[in-house]
Design an enzyme around this catalytic site. Structure first.
Site, PDB file in Angstrom:
ATOM      1  N   LEU A   1     -36.210  10.920 -11.974  1.00 22.53           N
ATOM      2  CA  LEU A   1     -35.914   9.755 -12.079  1.00 22.53           C
ATOM      3  C   LEU A   1     -37.077   8.556 -13.467  1.00 22.53           C
ATOM      4  O   LEU A   1     -36.550   8.382 -13.786  1.00 22.53           O
ATOM      5  CB  LEU A   1     -35.566   8.618 -10.466  1.00 22.53           C
ATOM      6  CG  LEU A   1     -34.146   9.777 -10.270  1.00 22.53           C
ATOM      7  CD1 LEU A   1     -33.864   8.247  -9.365  1.00 22.53           C
ATOM      8  CD2 LEU A   1     -32.864   9.467 -11.447  1.00 22.53           C
ATOM      9  N   GLY A   2     -37.762   9.282 -12.592  1.00 18.52           N
ATOM     10  CA  GLY A   2     -39.253   8.490 -13.103  1.00 18.52           C
ATOM     11  C   GLY A   2     -40.497   9.156 -12.959  1.00 18.52           C
ATOM     12  O   GLY A   2     -40.301   9.820 -11.449  1.00 18.52           O
TER      13      GLY A   2
ATOM     14  N   GLY B   1     -48.100   7.119 -12.830  1.00 18.80           N
ATOM     15  CA  GLY B   1     -49.893   7.702 -12.255  1.00 18.80           C
ATOM     16  C   GLY B   1     -49.678   7.649 -10.686  1.00 18.80           C
ATOM     17  O   GLY B   1     -50.614   8.357 -10.273  1.00 18.80           O
TER      18      GLY B   1
ATOM     19  N   GLY C   1     -47.071   8.439  -8.974  1.00 18.18           N
ATOM     20  CA  GLY C   1     -46.125   9.696  -8.225  1.00 18.18           C
ATOM     21  C   GLY C   1     -45.055   9.762  -8.791  1.00 18.18           C
ATOM     22  O   GLY C   1     -44.810  10.105  -9.811  1.00 18.18           O
TER      23      GLY C   1
ATOM     24  N   VAL D   1     -40.055  10.172  -8.933  1.00 22.56           N
ATOM     25  CA  VAL D   1     -39.548   9.715  -7.916  1.00 22.56           C
ATOM     26  C   VAL D   1     -37.997  10.933  -8.474  1.00 22.56           C
ATOM     27  O   VAL D   1     -38.003  10.443  -9.393  1.00 22.56           O
ATOM     28  CB  VAL D   1     -39.028   8.499  -8.167  1.00 22.56           C
ATOM     29  CG1 VAL D   1     -37.765   7.763  -7.489  1.00 22.56           C
ATOM     30  CG2 VAL D   1     -40.012   7.738  -7.840  1.00 22.56           C
TER      31      VAL D   1
ATOM     32  N   ASP E   1     -48.970  -4.033  -9.977  1.00 30.26           N
ATOM     33  CA  ASP E   1     -48.091  -3.441 -10.995  1.00 30.26           C
ATOM     34  C   ASP E   1     -47.214  -4.394 -12.146  1.00 30.26           C
ATOM     35  O   ASP E   1     -45.711  -3.409 -11.950  1.00 30.26           O
ATOM     36  CB  ASP E   1     -48.666  -1.998 -10.795  1.00 30.26           C
ATOM     37  CG  ASP E   1     -47.832  -1.261 -12.067  1.00 30.26           C
ATOM     38  OD1 ASP E   1     -48.471  -1.590 -12.824  1.00 30.26           O
ATOM     39  OD2 ASP E   1     -47.671   0.246 -12.096  1.00 30.26           O
TER      40      ASP E   1
END
Length: 773
Positions: free
Chosen positions: A433-434, A437, A439, A441, A567
């Site tokens: 999914l994405g 920096g 990790g 997903v 973030d």
């Protein structure tokens, strides 16, 4: 000819009676088994005469009740075999006798004829009745203007079968086809005791006289008789249309006959008794793999190896009792049969040795792989148990057990590594999914069909892992478990929900609710997306900004322990199917005490969104999230990327400086997204821009809190104004230029970081604390 037909017609009733006595009357009396001397003739010309038939006394099967002539035949001039005296002085010619099938093929004038002559008279004759084989014969009608009828008697009841054949000319008729054009056929029923044939013409053949003067009806063996166009002019001979008759022994069934061993006709152990299907009585046949005469000397094993017609072997044949066996010689392979794989030459001896050696080595290799897999599986299980213990699995399990009935015990779930591997199809690339920096997903589907997002964090550096696993920082494990429980209790409609974790891996995996509609960043910057065009109306932008502000405000001031996200960016704001905002990706977040104003940490965040004060001092406060949120507001207002490297002016490369410069120079209208001014008044947009400006103040203490920002945005949505909002004319403080140097030794956050969320697609960086002011 007319005299012959008249004589035959007069004798039909007697012929019928005699044939019925011969073939269908089955014997009630004892059978006298005849002895066969060496003087018995077993051939008449080209015709074999097998027992129980014979041509002289003692050579055929006789009985005391019916006439001996039932199996007595006459051989005339050593060439013509017939049943003599059976039909008075007439004879029925025989062309073949089949003992195993119980068939006798005869030549008999059983034909009904209808012809037209020049005087216009019609000549008719009806053939006699007899017992025929219902499987070998068919009732056949020939002619182009002919109707044929067959009457037959079963159980004293008369039944009729008929067919009609037509044709207009000889060209319509084809040899060998009996399909109604010039020829038609119908089957004969079983257990038929009497058959009468008759034939007639609709137009006395006057319309087809030139090529078909007569019509015929007869019974014939279908394996011999083949229709020909010449038969329309001249009826076929008896040799061309033989009849197959059936016979049986006695009028008893096999079960009844076997009771009297003196009269039972089947001889030998390999003989089988069969009840006849057409009529009554029984016959004897040899078992499979045996041959001989079952009525005379019994059945003996057939040596198929000596008979090329029976032997299918291509190389070696071995006779077996009741059969045979094929095999291939050494150096060949196959089943040895012609109808099978035959025998093919095998590999040479050297090839066999090499192949055997290869097979042995391969087998040994497979066994070693299996053992290695087994050992590796056991070691993996132990390693997962070790990780589970070191990551505080037992501690978390105990806390969940002790707090049963609370919200945490209902929501936090401990997953196994196998469960998450299966849910993500072993972390297939198709399920990503994405990536960011902190990790990657993956989309996953649990056994209960619930769709989740699985966050796989990047591994810590080897030294950090060893230090963490060695127990030197045992307090860190306890802190991690406490933070998991606290974060699982974060329950806000605009924050992605933590569902559980997996502690069987080196770095724990976190499982979140799945948000299906992508990120805010995608919808802002995907100009060709029709859905994005609808979503990015002013009202939707304003609503999403307000929902995001509420979520961050909740983290700062309403959570049980305040949480600094650290973030905040458009890629970390997800949108569900109804385009409701969900704050995600807490990969760099920190839990802080309520009385803690500042927290010194490793600098982490995303370029463009990073708080310049935090970048300089490494002092993390909740105002750092306020600054990042201000960048998102600027992004929503302008539709511009946070970093652009195609700008000539250095200040225009960063969205924050670009936005503040435009406000300072009264160029706000010039930098807004095209469709915003069409949907909203400039005054209201300017108010939102002022909120953005206050969030982007360089000094953190000069920025409003997220709670104040959320209240102000909500007030603006209700067309109200917050007291602290004022349009001061102070010159906006310049942003501090910081030269960012790329390093290959960036760290990815404090090891106590709790990763909540996903879709972090921009590059994350970390700065050492030594870079502080």
């Amino acid at each position: 000819m007319a005299f012959f037909l008249s004589s035959l017609t007069n004798k039909l009733p007697m012929i019928i009676s005699m044939i019925l006595l011969l073939l269908m009357s089955l014997f009630d009396c004892e059978l006298a088994v005849a002895t066969t001397g060496s003087g018995c003739d077993r051939r008449c010309g080209d015709i074999d005469i097998p027992y129980p038939f014979g041509t002289s006394e003692g050579c055929y099967l006789a009985n005391d009740t019916y006439r001996e002539e039932n199996f007595l035949l006459t051989c005339t001039n050593d060439s013509m075999l017939s049943w003599d005296k059976v039909i008075r002085n007439d004879s029925i010619l025989i062309s073949q006798i089949n003992v195993s099938a119980g068939h006798v093929k005869t030549l008999f004038p059983n034909i009904a004829e209808n012809c037209y002559n020049e005087s216009g008279q019609t000549l008719e004759t009806t053939a006699g009745s007899f017992v025929v084989s219902t499987t070998e014969n068919k009732f056949t009608v020939l002619g182009c203007d002919t109707y044929g009828q067959m009457s037959h008697i079963q159980n004293n009841m008369t039944f009729y079968s008929a067919c009609t054949s037509y044709c207009a000319s000889e060209t319509n008729v084809k040899d060998g086809k009996c399909d109604g054009l010039g020829c038609c056929q119908v089957p004969i029923s079983q257990n038929t005791q009497r058959v009468d044939n008759s034939v007639l013409s609709y137009y006395n053949h006057t319309k087809v006289f030139n090529f078909n003067p007569c019509g015929y009806a007869f019974i014939a063996d279908t394996s011999v008789y083949k229709f020909s166009t010449k038969h329309l002019k001249k009826m076929p001979t008896m040799e061309e249309r033989p009849i197959v008759l059936e016979w049986a022994i006695s009028n008893k069934t096999c079960r009844e006959a076997e009771k009297d061993t003196q009269t039972f006709a089947c001889i030998g152990q390999n003989t089988v008794c069969l009840d006849v299907e057409n009529g009554v009585g029984y016959r004897c046949i040899c078992s499979d793999g045996y041959n001989g005469n079952p009525y005379l000397d019994g059945c003996k094993d057939t040596n198929e190896c000596n008979d090329p017609k029976l032997n299918e072997c291509v190389k070696i044949c071995k006779d077996r009792n009741g059969g045979y066996e094929c095999s291939c010689p050494w150096g060949y392979h196959g089943n040895g049969r012609k109808s099978g794989t035959g025998c093919s030459r095998a590999f040479p001896l050297v090839a066999i040795i090499v192949l055997s050696t290869a097979i042995g080595i391969t087998s040994l290799f497979m066994v070693l792989i299996w053992v290695y897999h087994l050992v590796n599986k056991r070691n993996l299980k132990k390693l997962r148990e070790k990780f589970f213990q070191k990551n505080g699995g037992f501690m978390l399990r105990n806390q969940l057990s002790s707090s049963q009935g609370s919200s945490s015990s209902e929501t936090v779930q401990i997953f196994t590594a196998v469960e998450l591997e299966e849910a993500t199809d072993r972390y297939s690339k198709a399920n990503i999914l994405g990536e960011g920096g902190f990790g990657t997903v993956y989309k996953g589907v649990l056994p209960n069909k619930k769709v989740v997002a699985v966050k796989v964090s990047k591994n810590m550096q080897r030294g950090q892992v060893e230090q963490f696993m060695s127990g030197e920082k045992k307090g860190q494990v306890e802190e991690f478990i406490n933070e998991v429980i606290i974060l699982s209790q974060v329950n806000h409609r605009h924050i992605v929900k933590l569902l559980g974790c997996c502690l069987e891996t080196e770095v724990p995996l976190l499982v979140y609710e799945y948000i299906s509609n992508g990120t805010l960043h995608d919808h802002i910057h995907s100009k060709n997306d029709k859905t994005s065009s609808h979503l990015m109306s002013w009202e939707n932008r304003f609503r999403i900004a307000s929902e995001t502000a509420n979520a961050i405000s909740y983290l700062h001031s309403s959570a049980s322990i305040p949480i600094i996200h650290r973030d905040i960016k458009s890629t970390n704001i997800l949108l569900d199917e109804k385009y409701v905002a969900k704050v995600s990706d807490f990969g760099a977040s920190r839990l802080v005490s309520i009385d803690t104003m500042e927290l010194s940490t490793m600098v982490q965040g995303t370029l463009g969104y990073l708080d310049p004060e935090y970048l300089q001092t490494s002092q993390l406060t909740d105002k750092s999230d306020v600054y990042s949120f201000g960048v998102i507001l600027a992004e929503l207002l302008t539709g511009r990327s946070v970093l652009r490297f195609d700008c000539e002016d250095q200040k225009d490369k960063n969205l924050a400086t670009y936005f503040l410069s435009a406000l300072k120079n009264n160029r706000l209208a010039e930098i807004l997204e095209d469709n915003i001014l069409k949907e909203e008044s400039f005054d209201r947009i300017k108010e939102v821009a002022n909120v953005t400006k206050m969030c982007l103040r360089v000094r953190g203490e000069d920025r409003p809190s997220m709670k104040e920002v959320a209240m102000e945005l909500e007030g603006l949505r209700l067309s109200g104004k917050h007291p602290w909002m004022k349009d001061d004319n102070e010159e906006t403080e310049c942003l501090i230029d910081v030269t960012l140097e790329t390093s290959n030794s960036y760290e990815f956050g404090d090891k106590r970081t709790i990763e909540m969320g996903y879709h972090s697609t921009q590059k994350q960086i970390g700065y050492p604390t030594s870079m502080g002011r």
